[in-house]
Design a protein around this motif. Structure first.
Motif, mmCIF file in Angstrom:
data_model
loop_
_atom_site.group_PDB
_atom_site.id
_atom_site.type_symbol
_atom_site.label_atom_id
_atom_site.label_comp_id
_atom_site.label_asym_id
_atom_site.label_seq_id
_atom_site.Cartn_x
_atom_site.Cartn_y
_atom_site.Cartn_z
ATOM 1 N N THR A 19 -35.539 25.521 27.717
ATOM 2 C CA THR A 19 -35.417 24.334 26.881
ATOM 3 C C THR A 19 -36.638 24.197 25.983
ATOM 4 O O THR A 19 -37.750 23.998 26.461
ATOM 5 C CB THR A 19 -35.271 23.064 27.745
ATOM 6 O OG1 THR A 19 -34.190 23.250 28.652
ATOM 7 C CG2 THR A 19 -35.016 21.852 26.880
ATOM 8 N N THR A 20 -36.387 24.325 24.681
ATOM 9 C CA THR A 20 -37.431 24.187 23.674
ATOM 10 C C THR A 20 -37.085 22.995 22.798
ATOM 11 O O THR A 20 -35.923 22.813 22.420
ATOM 12 C CB THR A 20 -37.515 25.465 22.817
ATOM 13 O OG1 THR A 20 -37.792 26.567 23.685
ATOM 14 C CG2 THR A 20 -38.598 25.360 21.768
ATOM 15 N N ALA A 21 -38.069 22.183 22.469
ATOM 16 C CA ALA A 21 -37.829 21.003 21.634
ATOM 17 C C ALA A 21 -39.076 20.728 20.793
ATOM 18 O O ALA A 21 -40.121 21.354 20.972
ATOM 19 C CB ALA A 21 -37.500 19.805 22.512
ATOM 20 N N TRP A 22 -38.916 19.794 19.862
ATOM 21 C CA TRP A 22 -40.027 19.385 19.003
ATOM 22 C C TRP A 22 -40.205 17.887 19.143
ATOM 23 O O TRP A 22 -39.246 17.136 19.310
ATOM 24 C CB TRP A 22 -39.713 19.728 17.543
ATOM 25 C CG TRP A 22 -39.851 21.171 17.249
ATOM 26 C CD1 TRP A 22 -40.911 21.788 16.659
ATOM 27 C CD2 TRP A 22 -38.918 22.218 17.543
ATOM 28 N NE1 TRP A 22 -40.700 23.145 16.578
ATOM 29 C CE2 TRP A 22 -39.477 23.434 17.111
ATOM 30 C CE3 TRP A 22 -37.656 22.266 18.141
ATOM 31 C CZ2 TRP A 22 -38.825 24.657 17.253
ATOM 32 C CZ3 TRP A 22 -37.016 23.474 18.285
ATOM 33 C CH2 TRP A 22 -37.602 24.652 17.835
ATOM 34 N N LYS A 23 -41.461 17.456 19.066
ATOM 35 C CA LYS A 23 -41.742 16.022 19.117
ATOM 36 C C LYS A 23 -41.157 15.372 17.866
ATOM 37 O O LYS A 23 -41.377 15.841 16.750
ATOM 38 C CB LYS A 23 -43.244 15.761 19.162
ATOM 39 C CG LYS A 23 -43.895 16.200 20.440
ATOM 40 C CD LYS A 23 -45.385 15.902 20.377
ATOM 41 C CE LYS A 23 -46.080 16.408 21.604
ATOM 42 N NZ LYS A 23 -47.530 16.173 21.527
ATOM 43 N N THR A 24 -40.429 14.294 18.072
ATOM 44 C CA THR A 24 -39.814 13.575 16.960
ATOM 45 C C THR A 24 -40.861 13.164 15.938
ATOM 46 O O THR A 24 -40.643 13.284 14.733
ATOM 47 C CB THR A 24 -39.046 12.341 17.476
ATOM 48 O OG1 THR A 24 -38.049 12.788 18.396
ATOM 49 C CG2 THR A 24 -38.398 11.575 16.353
ATOM 50 N N GLU A 25 -42.021 12.737 16.415
ATOM 51 C CA GLU A 25 -43.076 12.294 15.490
ATOM 52 C C GLU A 25 -43.539 13.444 14.596
ATOM 53 O O GLU A 25 -43.852 13.240 13.420
ATOM 54 C CB GLU A 25 -44.246 11.687 16.255
ATOM 55 C CG GLU A 25 -44.908 12.654 17.202
ATOM 56 C CD GLU A 25 -45.775 11.982 18.254
ATOM 57 O OE1 GLU A 25 -46.934 12.407 18.380
ATOM 58 O OE2 GLU A 25 -45.305 11.063 18.931
ATOM 59 N N ASP A 26 -43.571 14.674 15.117
ATOM 60 C CA ASP A 26 -43.958 15.832 14.307
ATOM 61 C C ASP A 26 -42.917 16.129 13.235
ATOM 62 O O ASP A 26 -43.254 16.468 12.096
ATOM 63 C CB ASP A 26 -44.149 17.073 15.179
ATOM 64 C CG ASP A 26 -45.342 16.965 16.109
ATOM 65 O OD1 ASP A 26 -46.201 16.074 15.911
ATOM 66 O OD2 ASP A 26 -45.422 17.790 17.051
ATOM 67 N N ILE A 27 -41.636 16.001 13.586
ATOM 68 C CA ILE A 27 -40.559 16.254 12.621
ATOM 69 C C ILE A 27 -40.554 15.171 11.545
ATOM 70 O O ILE A 27 -40.402 15.460 10.354
ATOM 71 C CB ILE A 27 -39.198 16.348 13.326
ATOM 72 C CG1 ILE A 27 -39.208 17.487 14.352
ATOM 73 C CG2 ILE A 27 -38.067 16.512 12.324
ATOM 74 C CD1 ILE A 27 -39.568 18.855 13.784
ATOM 75 N N LEU A 28 -40.742 13.924 11.941
ATOM 76 C CA LEU A 28 -40.797 12.833 10.953
ATOM 77 C C LEU A 28 -41.969 13.012 10.000
ATOM 78 O O LEU A 28 -41.855 12.770 8.809
ATOM 79 C CB LEU A 28 -40.855 11.481 11.660
ATOM 80 C CG LEU A 28 -39.602 11.078 12.416
ATOM 81 C CD1 LEU A 28 -39.827 9.796 13.199
ATOM 82 C CD2 LEU A 28 -38.404 10.957 11.487
ATOM 83 N N ALA A 29 -43.114 13.453 10.525
ATOM 84 C CA ALA A 29 -44.287 13.698 9.671
ATOM 85 C C ALA A 29 -44.006 14.845 8.693
ATOM 86 O O ALA A 29 -44.390 14.775 7.518
ATOM 87 C CB ALA A 29 -45.510 14.017 10.519
ATOM 88 N N LEU A 30 -43.305 15.877 9.157
ATOM 89 C CA LEU A 30 -42.941 16.990 8.278
ATOM 90 C C LEU A 30 -42.014 16.522 7.166
ATOM 91 O O LEU A 30 -42.227 16.849 5.991
ATOM 92 C CB LEU A 30 -42.262 18.103 9.095
ATOM 93 C CG LEU A 30 -41.704 19.266 8.289
ATOM 94 C CD1 LEU A 30 -42.817 20.011 7.559
ATOM 95 C CD2 LEU A 30 -40.919 20.208 9.200
ATOM 96 N N ILE A 31 -41.008 15.732 7.509
ATOM 97 C CA ILE A 31 -40.077 15.213 6.506
ATOM 98 C C ILE A 31 -40.835 14.373 5.482
ATOM 99 O O ILE A 31 -40.617 14.509 4.277
ATOM 100 C CB ILE A 31 -38.951 14.389 7.174
ATOM 101 C CG1 ILE A 31 -38.047 15.330 7.980
ATOM 102 C CG2 ILE A 31 -38.154 13.616 6.144
ATOM 103 C CD1 ILE A 31 -37.071 14.625 8.892
ATOM 104 N N LYS A 32 -41.730 13.525 5.949
ATOM 105 C CA LYS A 32 -42.519 12.683 5.030
ATOM 106 C C LYS A 32 -43.375 13.525 4.101
ATOM 107 O O LYS A 32 -43.500 13.237 2.913
ATOM 108 C CB LYS A 32 -43.378 11.704 5.832
ATOM 109 C CG LYS A 32 -44.102 10.716 4.957
ATOM 110 C CD LYS A 32 -44.755 9.639 5.780
ATOM 111 C CE LYS A 32 -45.481 8.721 4.846
ATOM 112 N NZ LYS A 32 -45.273 7.328 5.126
#
Length: 72
Positions: A56-69
């Motif tokens: 199981t591999t996942a990404w922190k939501t906060e990291d993805i939101l920062a990338l989108i921003k």
């Protein structure tokens, strides 16, 4: 004792890059292919994942939101 990870949400790859063939379809947050995503992780353009278990591999939501921003 306060647990810093108690409120951390995670996203799986399919939630990030989407899957139009799923039922119902999963829209992409970042419209790239899985191979492009993994190359971006390797190159440092995309955030590094977190291993939640042996398969199981996942990404922190906060990291993805920062990338989108940062892409706006």
């Amino acid at each position: 004792m306060h647990n810093l990870f108690a409120h951390t949400a995670f996203l799986r790859l399919v939630q990030i890059v989407g899957d139009p063939k799923a039922e119902p379809p999963i829209p992409a947050l970042i419209p790239v292919s899985k191979s492009t995503w993994w190359q971006g992780v390797k190159d440092g353009r995309f955030p590094r994942p977190v291993k939640l278990g042996p398969r199981t591999t996942a990404w922190k939501t906060e990291d993805i939101l920062a990338l989108i921003k940062s892409m706006e």
